[in-house]
Design an enzyme around this catalytic site. Structure first.
Site, short mmCIF file in Angstrom:
data_model
loop_
_atom_site.label_atom_id
_atom_site.label_comp_id
_atom_site.label_asym_id
_atom_site.label_seq_id
_atom_site.Cartn_x
_atom_site.Cartn_y
_atom_site.Cartn_z
CB THR A 148 -0.92 0.03 1.23
OG1 THR A 148 -0.15 -0.29 2.40
CG2 THR A 148 -2.05 -0.98 1.09
CG ASP A 149 5.12 0.98 0.54
OD1 ASP A 149 4.62 0.28 -0.36
OD2 ASP A 149 6.31 0.86 0.93
CB SER A 191 29.46 -4.82 5.17
OG SER A 191 29.50 -5.86 4.20
N GLY A 204 16.90 -10.89 3.35
CA GLY A 204 15.99 -11.64 2.51
C GLY A 204 14.76 -12.16 3.23
CB ALA A 205 13.89 -12.48 6.71
N GLY A 206 12.26 -10.26 4.52
CA GLY A 206 11.14 -9.33 4.54
C GLY A 206 11.11 -8.46 5.77
CG LEU A 207 12.12 -9.53 9.24
CD1 LEU A 207 12.85 -10.33 10.31
CD2 LEU A 207 10.75 -9.10 9.74
CB SER A 208 13.06 -3.49 6.09
OG SER A 208 13.34 -2.40 5.25
CG ASP A 231 10.56 -1.35 4.00
OD1 ASP A 231 9.43 -1.57 4.48
OD2 ASP A 231 11.06 -2.01 3.08
#
Length: 387
Positions: free
Chosen positions: A36-37, A68, A127-131, A177
């Site tokens: 929706t964003d 990193s 890759g977990a959808g947790l941004s 996010d």
């Protein structure tokens, strides 16, 4: 060891220059409001305790060097060459921190830019959808805003992160996010109007109600820059154009019968997801305000059904995680994030966590799926300076 500790340690392997500081930003779990964003609608994410940290040392030249914990490479670019390197692409993970530096210079042309050594460490699953990307962007933007004396507020820094993700990395995401990562509040979710960027923290009260958010990371990796995400966005734009409105935010559930008449089946179902998801966000906020967290479970589950059937962004592993969590007593469950992999979340009694975890593991094994990574997340604070 925390991400902050790891970033400091890594910086010492990159340079012997003194530490200027360590900044961190969290990943986020989206409680409800998916896709929706970028349709200028409503979202309801919360920052999680897992964070990405950026340790910085100042240089006397115009080089930016980044290292990193998720790569053996050190990438360096001069500020003078930054525009060309961003335009050339191919920076892989370094596109996120360097994209932030590039976007911040554009947003704050009067900033006192100088070279930096930058070390990144992260606790946010990739890759977990947790941004995990927004966590990198938030940490780096907060750090460079301070050391370059740019003077931007958190909303402006969220915009910097979105520009980096959209234009430097090439992922056509909305701003949810970055806003969640920058503006997170402990024990609350951020109710965000993606058109106006107005926000309101809404108390969640999970712990007080004896509830937890269980995350099932399927380990099926997704990528926002992949074709599926772009196709969904194009369908949304097609639906808005058919109604001659700026975005699907401008439609309500009362418009859906007309949408069914004038749109092809696929476009209609994409539109129906966005319109009903916007309403579910509003209903979730209202239910929390009136009745507390035990009242929102059915809305979470309805969101998953919509994403599975109308937006078609779920995968079998996510569906199994949701179904098993519900069968194990969860009040509600849904996939979270952009879809095509990633994680599902379940709102569940804390007492039921061990049994639900075992049930999900057993269900995945019986289906021949890779063993998932299962953990809980806690609504936490947004971006900050740690040292």
């Amino acid at each position: 060891m925390t991400a902050v500790d790891d970033a400091r340690t890594l910086l010492a392997t990159l340079t012997d220059r003194p530490l200027a500081g360590v900044w961190s930003a969290p990943g986020r779990a989206n409680l409800i409001g998916e896709h929706t964003d970028y349709n200028e609608g409503f979202v309801f994410p919360f920052a999680i305790a897992q964070r990405t940290a950026a340790a910085v040392a100042l240089r006397d030249d115009d080089l930016i060097r980044v290292r990193s914990t998720f790569s053996d490479d050190t990438v360096e670019v001069s500020l003078a060459d930054l525009d060309a390197r961003i335009a050339g692409g191919g920076l892989d993970w370094a596109g996120y921190p360097l994209g932030v530096a590039w976007a911040l210079r554009r947003a704050a042309p009067d900033a006192v830019t100088r070279g930096v050594d930058l070390a990144l460490a992260s606790e946010v699953p990739v890759g977990a959808g947790l941004s995990s990307s927004a966590a990198i962007e938030g940490a780096v933007a907060s750090a460079l805003d301070d050391v370059w004396r740019a003077g931007l507020d958190k909303v402006a820094l969220a915009r910097v992160g979105r520009v980096a993700e959209n234009d430097a990395v090439g992922a056509p995401t909305g701003i949810m996010d970055q806003m969640a990562s920058m503006l997170g509040v402990a024990d609350a979710a951020t109710f965000l109007d993606c058109r106006t960027l107005e926000t309101r923290p809404v108390a969640l009260g999970f712990a007080e109600a004896g509830l937890s958010i269980l995350v099932v990371d399927t380990l099926v990796e997704h990528a926002h820059s992949s074709g599926g995400y772009r196709e969904r966005r194009a369908s949304c734009e097609k639906g808005a154009a058919a109604f001659d409105v700026p975005a699907l935010r401008d439609l309500t559930v009362d418009d859906l019968p007309r949408a069914a008449e004038i749109l092809d089946d696929v476009t209609f179902r994409r539109v129906r997801h966005i319109v009903t998801e916007n309403q579910r966000v509003l209903d979730t906020v209202a239910a929390l305000d009136a009745d507390g967290p035990s009242a929102i479970g059915d809305l979470l589950t309805a969101s998953h059904v919509s994403m599975r059937d109308d937006f078609e962004i779920s995968v079998p592993e996510l569906d199994l995680a949701v179904e098993t969590a519900l069968a194990s007593g969860a009040l509600g469950a849904r996939m979270t994030g952009g879809g095509f992999g990633g994680a599902a979340i379940a709102l569940i009694s804390t007492d039921l966590l061990p049994a639900a975890t075992e049930a999900v593991r057993a269900a995945f094994a019986a289906s021949g799926f890779r063993a998932p990574n299962i953990f809980t997340v806690t609504p936490s604070e947004g971006a900050r300076r740690d040292a």
